[in-house]
Design a protein around this motif. Structure first.
Motif, PDB file in Angstrom:
ATOM      1  N   ARG A 293       0.835  -1.208   0.000  1.00 30.80           N
ATOM      2  CA  ARG A 293       0.000   0.000   0.000  1.00 30.80           C
ATOM      3  C   ARG A 293       0.867   1.255   0.000  1.00 30.80           C
ATOM      4  NH1 ARG A 293      -4.866   1.338   4.262  1.00 30.80           N
ATOM      5  NH2 ARG A 293      -5.461   3.290   3.319  1.00 30.80           N
TER       6      ARG A 293
ATOM      7  N   ARG B 201       1.121   4.053  -2.935  1.00 28.59           N
ATOM      8  CA  ARG B 201       0.958   5.481  -2.645  1.00 28.59           C
ATOM      9  C   ARG B 201       2.151   6.265  -3.185  1.00 28.59           C
ATOM     10  NH1 ARG B 201      -0.433   6.058   2.977  1.00 28.59           N
ATOM     11  NH2 ARG B 201      -2.568   5.984   2.234  1.00 28.59           N
TER      12      ARG B 201
ATOM     13  N   GLU C 221      -7.406   8.973   0.521  1.00 29.06           N
ATOM     14  CA  GLU C 221      -6.983   7.724   1.163  1.00 29.06           C
ATOM     15  C   GLU C 221      -6.315   7.988   2.505  1.00 29.06           C
ATOM     16  OE1 GLU C 221      -4.538   5.410  -1.391  1.00 29.06           O
ATOM     17  OE2 GLU C 221      -6.136   5.114  -2.865  1.00 29.06           O
TER      18      GLU C 221
ATOM     19  N   ASP D 201      -8.809   8.237   5.379  1.00 27.94           N
ATOM     20  CA  ASP D 201      -9.616   7.068   5.771  1.00 27.94           C
ATOM     21  C   ASP D 201      -9.560   6.767   7.268  1.00 27.94           C
ATOM     22  OD1 ASP D 201     -10.698   6.654   3.288  1.00 27.94           O
ATOM     23  OD2 ASP D 201      -9.201   5.165   2.672  1.00 27.94           O
TER      24      ASP D 201
END
Length: 172
Positions: free
Chosen positions: A4, A8, A37, A40
């Motif tokens: 992740r 990014r 994101e 979140d």
């Protein structure tokens, strides 16, 4: 989490490259999606019963990341600066501005916290209204509207009769 973070970072690099080239609008949207994101975890902490915030990305002429009805994030003129603004009745005010998404996330966190506190104050200040007093019935003599109607009818008939008499006398 490692993949992740790598995704990014790849998006940030792609947004930086695209921001320099021709497609500035796509770079804006990509940067706002990255910020979305990053928000979140913040919005996951907001209690379920709170419906103050409606986060979403609008892709109009000027892409915006909406936090609630009056606050949003948009990109600055150079398409690399995040600008967190709030619309007020006196115009738009800039709450935060930075090249770094982390600083904007911090500013949005402060904004969300302030809005939640305002909501709590509004809910505690709204005390229930006292019950209205029971109606007291007083025996008043009830007047009939029929008498006023008859009086108006008689006055109107007399006025018409006087007008007809005046017109007849004038023609003689």
């Amino acid at each position: 989490m490692r993949l992740r973070d790598a995704l990014r970072q790849a998006r940030i690099e792609a947004a930086d490259r695209t921001g320099v080239v021709v497609d500035l609008r796509d770079a804006e949207i990509a940067r706002l999606e990255i910020l979305n994101e990053a928000l979140d975890p913040l919005f996951a902490e907001i209690p379920d019963g709170v419906d103050l915030f409606d986060r979403g990305l609008s892709q109009g002429d000027t892409p915006r990341l909406w936090i609630d009805v009056v606050a949003h994030v948009m990109m600055g003129r150079d398409k690399r600066i995040y600008r967190f603004v709030q619309d007020t009745r006196f115009g738009r005010i800039v709450l935060a501005e930075s090249h770094e998404a982390a600083k904007i996330v911090d500013a949005i966190t402060d904004y969300v916290a302030r809005r939640l506190i305002e909501r709590e104050h509004a809910l505690t200040a709204a005390t229930p209204l006292p019950a209205p007093p029971a109606p007291v019935s007083v025996d008043k003599p009830r007047r009939s509207g029929f008498g006023i109607f008859v009086l108006g009818f008689v006055a109107g008939a007399l006025a018409l009769f006087a007008l007809a008499l005046f017109a007849a006398l004038r023609n003689m």
